[in-house]
Design a protein around this motif. Sequence first.
Motif, mmCIF file in Angstrom:
data_model
loop_
_atom_site.group_PDB
_atom_site.id
_atom_site.type_symbol
_atom_site.label_atom_id
_atom_site.label_comp_id
_atom_site.label_asym_id
_atom_site.label_seq_id
_atom_site.Cartn_x
_atom_site.Cartn_y
_atom_site.Cartn_z
ATOM 1 N N ILE A 1 22.868 38.556 42.956
ATOM 2 C CA ILE A 1 23.424 38.082 44.219
ATOM 3 C C ILE A 1 24.834 38.657 44.405
ATOM 4 N N PHE A 2 25.127 39.123 45.605
ATOM 5 C CA PHE A 2 26.440 39.664 45.904
ATOM 6 C C PHE A 2 27.115 38.828 46.988
ATOM 7 N N SER B 1 36.570 31.647 44.135
ATOM 8 C CA SER B 1 36.300 32.780 45.026
ATOM 9 C C SER B 1 35.353 32.404 46.159
ATOM 10 N N ILE B 2 34.455 31.458 45.913
ATOM 11 C CA ILE B 2 33.521 31.062 46.974
ATOM 12 C C ILE B 2 34.264 30.346 48.103
ATOM 13 N N ILE B 3 35.290 29.575 47.761
ATOM 14 C CA ILE B 3 36.118 28.919 48.781
ATOM 15 C C ILE B 3 36.854 29.971 49.596
ATOM 16 N N ALA C 1 23.146 18.334 44.046
ATOM 17 C CA ALA C 1 22.307 19.493 44.367
ATOM 18 C C ALA C 1 22.596 20.666 43.439
ATOM 19 N N ILE C 2 23.848 20.890 43.114
ATOM 20 C CA ILE C 2 24.205 22.045 42.304
ATOM 21 C C ILE C 2 23.756 21.863 40.861
ATOM 22 N N GLN C 3 23.732 20.641 40.365
ATOM 23 C CA GLN C 3 23.295 20.399 38.996
ATOM 24 C C GLN C 3 21.805 20.699 38.838
ATOM 25 N N LYS C 4 21.025 20.428 39.875
ATOM 26 C CA LYS C 4 19.594 20.753 39.839
ATOM 27 C C LYS C 4 19.390 22.265 39.890
ATOM 28 N N SER D 1 24.008 30.268 43.910
ATOM 29 C CA SER D 1 23.939 31.460 43.065
ATOM 30 C C SER D 1 25.294 32.140 42.949
ATOM 31 N N ILE D 2 25.988 32.288 44.088
ATOM 32 C CA ILE D 2 27.331 32.871 44.074
ATOM 33 C C ILE D 2 28.256 32.032 43.208
ATOM 34 N N TYR D 3 28.118 30.731 43.314
ATOM 35 C CA TYR D 3 28.954 29.788 42.569
ATOM 36 C C TYR D 3 28.812 30.020 41.064
ATOM 37 N N TYR D 4 27.596 30.173 40.596
ATOM 38 C CA TYR D 4 27.391 30.360 39.164
ATOM 39 C C TYR D 4 27.708 31.772 38.699
#
Length: 326
Positions: free
Chosen positions: A111-112, A144-146, A97-100, A134-137
Amino acid sequence: MAESSLISHLKEGDFKSCSPFLEKALLGGENLVSFLNDLLYIAASIECDDNEMVHPLVTMNCIKNIIGDNRTNPSKPLLSYSLHICKERKIINYNDAIQKKELEDESITSIFVGELEDALQACDWNGVDKLMPSIYYVSDRSRSIIDTIADLGLQNIDSNIVMIFHLLRAFNFKQRKSHVWTYACLLVNKIKSNPLPKPSRRKDCAPKDFIENIAGEKDVQKLVKYAAVSRIWDGDYVRLRSYRREISSWLYENFSISAENSMKDTQIKNRQIDFMSVAEKIILNGDSYNMISEKINILDALRYLNNIGCSINTKSHVDSLLRNEQ
């Protein structure tokens, strides 16, 4: 970064090709570290049945912790069982999903993290699913997302603490950027199972303040949770201040009543326990996966409490784990 050969073999169901990795891991050193880290990642990717009380990642991290007692001569039964956990299970490729998503939406810089926190707090799972990539990228695929998800998840310690502790420790083992997304998705899936209460107020207490109460605790699951919060409290995390706020509130609510026995009454002389041998016996007893996983999880917590000098009756608890309960 390309996936390791072991991860590729497990994803493809090519279990015969995994044996050489096990043999190398038995030699210790970097081969052992790589073997355990790959299995932690695969365990995080496994689709669980609804009746599984302990997630495979928790079991895998407990085994990794116990193997740490003798890294130069790691236990073959424990390493073999670690590989067995990851065999013949459906593996979710969260990265599909993230690659797409990577090829879409050029406005992700707006995005914040606060928006993700708000969505998590409101249990707006559609919003969470949209914001996470979005946060991931934006964060350059950082951990930080974890940390953000774990922070919110600790508002429900009773439901989430075991997964949060073991997931943080599993990821910290090698901290591979290519593993961030899988660990983040697993953590969100865990949090989705129960609503999040509002943030708690910090209490003026720490895990060490409740050692006397723990010494007389009969509920082994409370010991497991206490061990988990104590380990996070003493960890090195960017959001540690916020983690400690929720932990202090939980400790105050669960252990603030004075122990009935004084410290002199609860001090117990425990014999030296070989936790690795105990873990081997639990596995070789041939119980169901659920039973083995629950016992290994308890054993890892008892090992930690024993190591910090907590005066629980470790021997009694260990003997109970070794009994073949039906």
